[in-house]
Design a protein around this motif. Sequence first.
Motif, PDB file in Angstrom:
ATOM      1  N   LYS A  93       8.884  -2.344  -2.335  1.00  0.00           N
ATOM      2  CA  LYS A  93       8.652  -1.184  -3.191  1.00  0.00           C
ATOM      3  C   LYS A  93       7.165  -1.034  -3.510  1.00  0.00           C
ATOM      4  O   LYS A  93       6.603   0.057  -3.445  1.00  0.00           O
ATOM      5  N   ARG A  94       6.518  -2.150  -3.856  1.00  0.00           N
ATOM      6  CA  ARG A  94       5.087  -2.085  -4.161  1.00  0.00           C
ATOM      7  C   ARG A  94       4.294  -1.685  -2.934  1.00  0.00           C
ATOM      8  O   ARG A  94       3.374  -0.859  -3.014  1.00  0.00           O
ATOM      9  N   ASP A  97       4.807   2.059  -2.351  1.00  0.00           N
ATOM     10  CA  ASP A  97       4.053   2.855  -3.321  1.00  0.00           C
ATOM     11  C   ASP A  97       2.568   2.880  -2.975  1.00  0.00           C
ATOM     12  O   ASP A  97       1.914   3.924  -3.076  1.00  0.00           O
ATOM     13  N   PHE A 101       0.495   6.146  -1.952  1.00  0.00           N
ATOM     14  CA  PHE A 101      -0.688   6.512  -2.724  1.00  0.00           C
ATOM     15  C   PHE A 101      -1.879   6.727  -1.804  1.00  0.00           C
ATOM     16  O   PHE A 101      -2.635   7.704  -1.944  1.00  0.00           O
TER      17      PHE A 101
END
Length: 269
Positions: A93-94, A97, A101
């Motif tokens: 998930k990180r 993201d 971004f």
Amino acid sequence: MPKVSERERIQALEAKLKQLKTLQARREARARTTAAKKSRGEELRRKILAGAVLLSKIEAGEFEEATLKQWMCGRLDAAGRSGIVWIGGRDVKRDFDLWLFRRVILFVGAMVAGMYWFNPLHTASKDPRFKLFGVGPILLPSSAMEPTIHYSAVVFVSALPYIRDDPKVGDLIAFQLPKERSAMFGSRILAVGGSTIEIVNGVTMLDGKPVAEPYLKNNPPKADYSLTMSPKRIPDGSFFVMGDYRDNSNDSRFWGVVPRSHLIGKISQ
């Protein structure tokens, strides 16, 4: 052999002790890094082993479909509550993201650079506000537009009206001077490309017809150059501009027409 004082011996010992402390700190840091890598490696091996065991059970038919779905839902539910999904020892998930971004930042940067470089708003200004948004303020350091626009007034200029439509007679525009593009002026369009303009007895004639100019009543033209001008044919893609205060206006009568490429935008009244 030179005699060493007690103070010098103490200083030498303190320097040696400082070196030993620095060396010890480096060793401890290396040990912590090694332990962390080893811990991550062991955790990754455990996860790989657990995945291999799960795959073998699935292939052997030891997991019924309902049981497998229940197990997976439990794992995903736990991951959702923690906000973390681990695959192969990585925070998926990180990582996603961060990837998203970066892609958004690259996309926005490319859009901004493209807007500035390709200039789809067709404005002559290099101000990013005009290039990117098509609007912005401009200071007009002249009284040529009195009383419509006062001396040193800050006016709001927009390039948006001319994205699809061409400027027309009567529009107030901001532009760069043909011979000095660093200077920005504001004036009124009296003729566009393909038309003929002249001044007869103080009356502006466009293609042989008088132009209604109610804004001249406060400052009626009196100077000879404001009362008479020989016919001028305006080239395509150009504009003939004059100030509302004819006797105090430095405009197309003296330095020629304004090319479309010098146009910044329309002045809002």
